[in-house]
Design an enzyme around this catalytic site. Sequence first.
Site, PDB file in Angstrom:
ATOM      1  N   ASP A   1      36.728 -10.187  -8.771  1.00 48.64           N
ATOM      2  CA  ASP A   1      38.099  -9.966  -9.214  1.00 48.64           C
ATOM      3  C   ASP A   1      38.493 -10.908 -10.341  1.00 48.64           C
ATOM      4  OD1 ASP A   1      38.020 -12.188  -7.537  1.00 48.64           O
ATOM      5  OD2 ASP A   1      39.201 -11.272  -5.961  1.00 48.64           O
TER       6      ASP A   1
ATOM      7  N   ASN B   1      45.071 -13.832   5.291  1.00 49.15           N
ATOM      8  CA  ASN B   1      45.497 -12.528   5.813  1.00 49.15           C
ATOM      9  C   ASN B   1      44.307 -11.575   5.916  1.00 49.15           C
ATOM     10  OD1 ASN B   1      44.957 -11.916   3.150  1.00 49.15           O
ATOM     11  ND2 ASN B   1      47.045 -11.281   2.616  1.00 49.15           N
TER      12      ASN B   1
ATOM     13  N   HIS C   1      42.184 -10.766   3.629  1.00 49.07           N
ATOM     14  CA  HIS C   1      41.816  -9.968   2.454  1.00 49.07           C
ATOM     15  C   HIS C   1      40.393 -10.313   2.012  1.00 49.07           C
ATOM     16  CE1 HIS C   1      43.637 -13.045  -0.672  1.00 49.07           C
ATOM     17  NE2 HIS C   1      42.405 -13.370  -0.382  1.00 49.07           N
TER      18      HIS C   1
ATOM     19  N   GLU D   1      44.381  -6.468  -0.266  1.00 47.66           N
ATOM     20  CA  GLU D   1      45.325  -7.006   0.701  1.00 47.66           C
ATOM     21  C   GLU D   1      45.462  -6.052   1.897  1.00 47.66           C
ATOM     22  OE1 GLU D   1      46.045  -9.941   0.186  1.00 47.66           O
ATOM     23  OE2 GLU D   1      46.769 -10.387  -1.826  1.00 47.66           O
TER      24      GLU D   1
HETATM   25  C1  F6R Z   1      38.089 -14.713  -4.775  1.00 46.36           C
HETATM   26  C2  F6R Z   1      38.478 -13.706  -3.800  1.00 46.36           C
HETATM   27  C3  F6R Z   1      39.336 -14.038  -2.617  1.00 46.36           C
HETATM   28  C4  F6R Z   1      38.995 -15.374  -1.961  1.00 46.36           C
HETATM   29  C5  F6R Z   1      39.933 -15.663  -0.800  1.00 46.36           C
HETATM   30  C6  F6R Z   1      39.680 -17.023  -0.195  1.00 46.36           C
HETATM   31  O1  F6R Z   1      37.277 -14.158  -5.773  1.00 46.36           O
HETATM   32  O2  F6R Z   1      38.125 -12.591  -3.972  1.00 46.36           O
HETATM   33  O3  F6R Z   1      39.221 -13.006  -1.673  1.00 46.36           O
HETATM   34  O4  F6R Z   1      37.672 -15.355  -1.522  1.00 46.36           O
HETATM   35  O5  F6R Z   1      41.268 -15.603  -1.235  1.00 46.36           O
HETATM   36  O6  F6R Z   1      40.005 -18.010  -1.122  1.00 46.36           O
HETATM   37  P1  F6R Z   1      39.650 -19.540  -0.867  1.00 46.36           P
HETATM   38  O7  F6R Z   1      38.163 -19.637  -0.855  1.00 46.36           O
HETATM   39  O8  F6R Z   1      40.246 -20.288  -2.037  1.00 46.36           O
HETATM   40  O9  F6R Z   1      40.247 -19.915   0.448  1.00 46.36           O
END
Ligand code: F6R
Length: 242
Positions: free
Chosen positions: A66, A135, A137, A142
């Site tokens: 992303d 959450n 995701h 989401e």
């Molecule tokens: C990042 C992504 C997100 C993160 C998730 C956890 O490319 O796709 O899904 O993996 O938000 O983020 P952290 O590792 O910062 O807790």
Amino acid sequence: MQIKIAKDYAEMSRLAADMVSRLVESKPNAVLGLATGSTPLGLYEELVKRHRAGLDFSQVTTFNLDEYYGLDGDHPASYNYYMWEQLFSKINIAKERVNIPNGAAADPEEECRRYEARIAAAGGIDLQILGIGHNAHIGFNEPGTPFGTTTSLVKLAPATIKANARFFEREEDVPREAISMGIKSIMQSRSIVLLANGEGKADAVAAAIQGPVTEEVPASVLQLHPDCTFILDEAAARKLTS
Ligand code: F6R
């Protein structure tokens, strides 16, 4: 679904690096799917060490999950910037084999189609690395995102904007949209490794692994994948029941 519990973040990162190294050694032109955020920083550090010890990335292709929409790739909070800073500038990857959605694309729909086409043209993803949101995701998919979605322009949940504000000067600066590989795109990867560390992820991890498979818990879809491994530290595994 396989679950590996590491004693701490460093061990989690090493176990993930072992899986990436094994793949790249056995298939030098492997296609990797990569994540950003805090979780994979230790993995990338390990991969840099292994590259210095001889691991060759010259034939590897990568696709990032992303990118924020509305940020140029040279913005310090962009995922493009993060990837070059943390990994790509420190290994021998070929620039033309690096793929990250273009967050500055004038036509985001076209960019999404182009991204899916590039994944297909590369022969699909061999190993997709994922983190997980509080959450649950995955990517920026989401809760409520249909499992059938491919790469698309998505709106970030208020909780995600809050969680990611740490990478920006002010919460208002966090983009409200992103281009994200969809759940279907992620599920098409031949293998998947989800990393999670810290107590803050324990509820999301338990819901993903032991809860019902539901679009309200995006990571629960991984229960349906034939080759998915969760690598957790002890804190993130705390809410799993045996
Ligand atoms: C990042 C992504 C997100 C993160 C998730 C956890 O490319 O796709 O899904 O993996 O938000 O983020 P952290 O590792 O910062 O807790």
